[in-house]
Design an enzyme around this catalytic site. Structure first.
Site, PDB file in Angstrom:
ATOM      1  CG  ASP A 107      -1.888   1.143   1.263  1.00 47.79           C
ATOM      2  OD1 ASP A 107      -1.973   1.878   0.268  1.00 47.79           O
ATOM      3  OD2 ASP A 107      -2.569   1.309   2.291  1.00 47.79           O
ATOM      4  CG  ASP A 271      -3.647   4.785  -3.558  1.00 50.28           C
ATOM      5  OD1 ASP A 271      -2.794   4.320  -2.784  1.00 50.28           O
ATOM      6  OD2 ASP A 271      -4.868   4.715  -3.357  1.00 50.28           O
TER       7      ASP A 271
END
Length: 399
Positions: A107, A271
């Protein structure tokens, strides 16, 4: 300390010392990533992504205000009925001696590293519990856990959840208790400071796939894997625009075809935790108009006909003077996975979606997995920049 069963696991946890010390001879060090699709409908996927976007904005606003941890928690929690993790990118690592294997989510939108959700954490003699607890909120939930320190003192790892977070270290502000003011060094920071890798950066590679779960990615610590990209890497500095600057944010513009402007140069983020490619509402409306797409009532995605797809032109992303072509095939959801998202097997859905606000918010786009699977990406912490390069899959027709 934690003693891992392999060099890669040792690097992942940034632990330089073990009962039998390991010498790192090659940098970068590479670890395969698996993509796991876990959604029951496109609506859930979009809800997950949009809840994450709201959280990124709220978390950044709280950090930029320098608020106390108590205020930060209330500012950053987004109450959204999200049912699924959507698309996750998984790396398997070993922790402890003897080692227990955990699956960690990669992440770039957060920075604390923790374990213990799917498999309960098993403390061993190689770690000791600290006096701090840890708490982190997300767009789709939150976690609270305990923290342990390896005997070399290089890294604090939390238990009761799982994530290998590789975002900027400032995102760890206010996550510890009672030591609210301390930052928690990231995996990459620790690996670099320990001499495990030669550069304070990571490279991420994904490949387009048409299966629910596939080993289709790689993360490399210490530098780029030259076998994964074509040509040179073009770098862009992290944007100075809030809130994007607090994440892996850049400035970019988007053009459709030869001359149709979709999004003027503005700030947004790159992202791994977002599945689709989101752009500001006004840009989204321009894209919908120029493609002739309609909003599909069943899935919530844009839908085009076969003839419209045949005429669909590329999108061109200009980032710090370098232009990257996002082909017509890259703009559609894999048709073999339509039914996995509740869609019609014969329909053609687009992966460009509305981020829910007009340009000028400071987070006007999110380049998610749909973008990352077409371009090799380098997150360079030392120089505060992000790099992109074409790959053999940039022009793939997999979808």
């Amino acid at each position: 300390m934690f003693a891992a069963p392999s060099l890669l696991a040792t690097l992942l946890l940034a632990l330089a010392v073990s009962a039998n010390p390991i010498v790192v001879r090659d940098s970068p060090v590479k670890l395969p990533l698996a993509r796991r699709l876990n959604v029951t409908s496109v609506h859930n996927l979009i809800r997950h992504d949009l809840a994450r976007a709201k959280h990124l904005r709220a978390r950044a606003e709280a950090l930029s205000k320098g608020v106390s941890p108590d205020v930060f928690s209330s500012d950053a929690i987004i109450d959204e009925p999200v049912d699924n993790q959507a698309v996750s990118y998984i790396a398997s690592i070993g922790v402890g001696s003897p080692a227990t294997t955990y699956e960690l989510i990669i992440d770039t939108g957060s920075s604390n590293t923790w374990i213990g959700a799917g498999t309960s954490y098993r403390p061993t003699s190689t770690s000791s519990k600290t006096s701090n607890s840890v708490s982190v909120t997300y767009g789709s939930g939150a976690f609270t856990g305990k923290t342990y320190m390896p005997s070399n003192g290089k890294m604090m790892i939390a238990v009761d959840w799982l994530s290998n977070s590789i975002g900027p270290v400032d995102l760890t502000q206010g996550t510890l208790s009672p030591d609210f003011t301390s930052l928690v060094p990231t995996v990459t920071d620790n690996a670099f400071s320990s001499g495990l890798i030669s550069g304070n950066e990571i490279g991420i590679s994904f490949e387009p796939t048409t299966s629910i779960e596939a080993l289709n990615g790689e993360i490399s610590w210490g530098g780029a894997d030259t076998s994964k990209y074509i040509g040179t890497i073009a770098f862009a500095p992290v944007t100075t625009t809030t809130p994007a600057r607090l994440y892996w944010g850049i400035n970019q513009s988007i053009r459709y075809g030869a001359s149709t402007s979709i999004l003027s140069t503005t700030a947004g983020v790159v992202d791994t935790g977002t599945t689709l490619l989101y752009i500001a509402s006004d840009a989204f409306n321009r894209y919908r108009s120029v493609t002739g797409a309609v909003l599909d009532g069943t899935t919530g995605l844009l839908r085009i006909t076969s003839s419209q797809f045949a005429n669909l032109e590329s999108l061109f992303f200009t980032i710090n003077g370098a232009t990257f072509e996002f082909t017509a095939n890259a703009q559609i959801w894999p048709r073999s996975l339509n039914t996995a998202l509740g869609g019609s097997p014969s329909s053609i859905y687009l992966v460009i979606a509305d981020n829910g606000g007009n340009t000028g918010s400071g987070l006007d786009f999110i380049n998610g997995y749909a973008f990352l699977e077409r371009f090799y990406t380098v997150f360079d912490t030392a120089n505060k920049r992000i790099g992109f390069a074409n790959t053999p899959f940039t022009t793939a027709t997999t979808n």
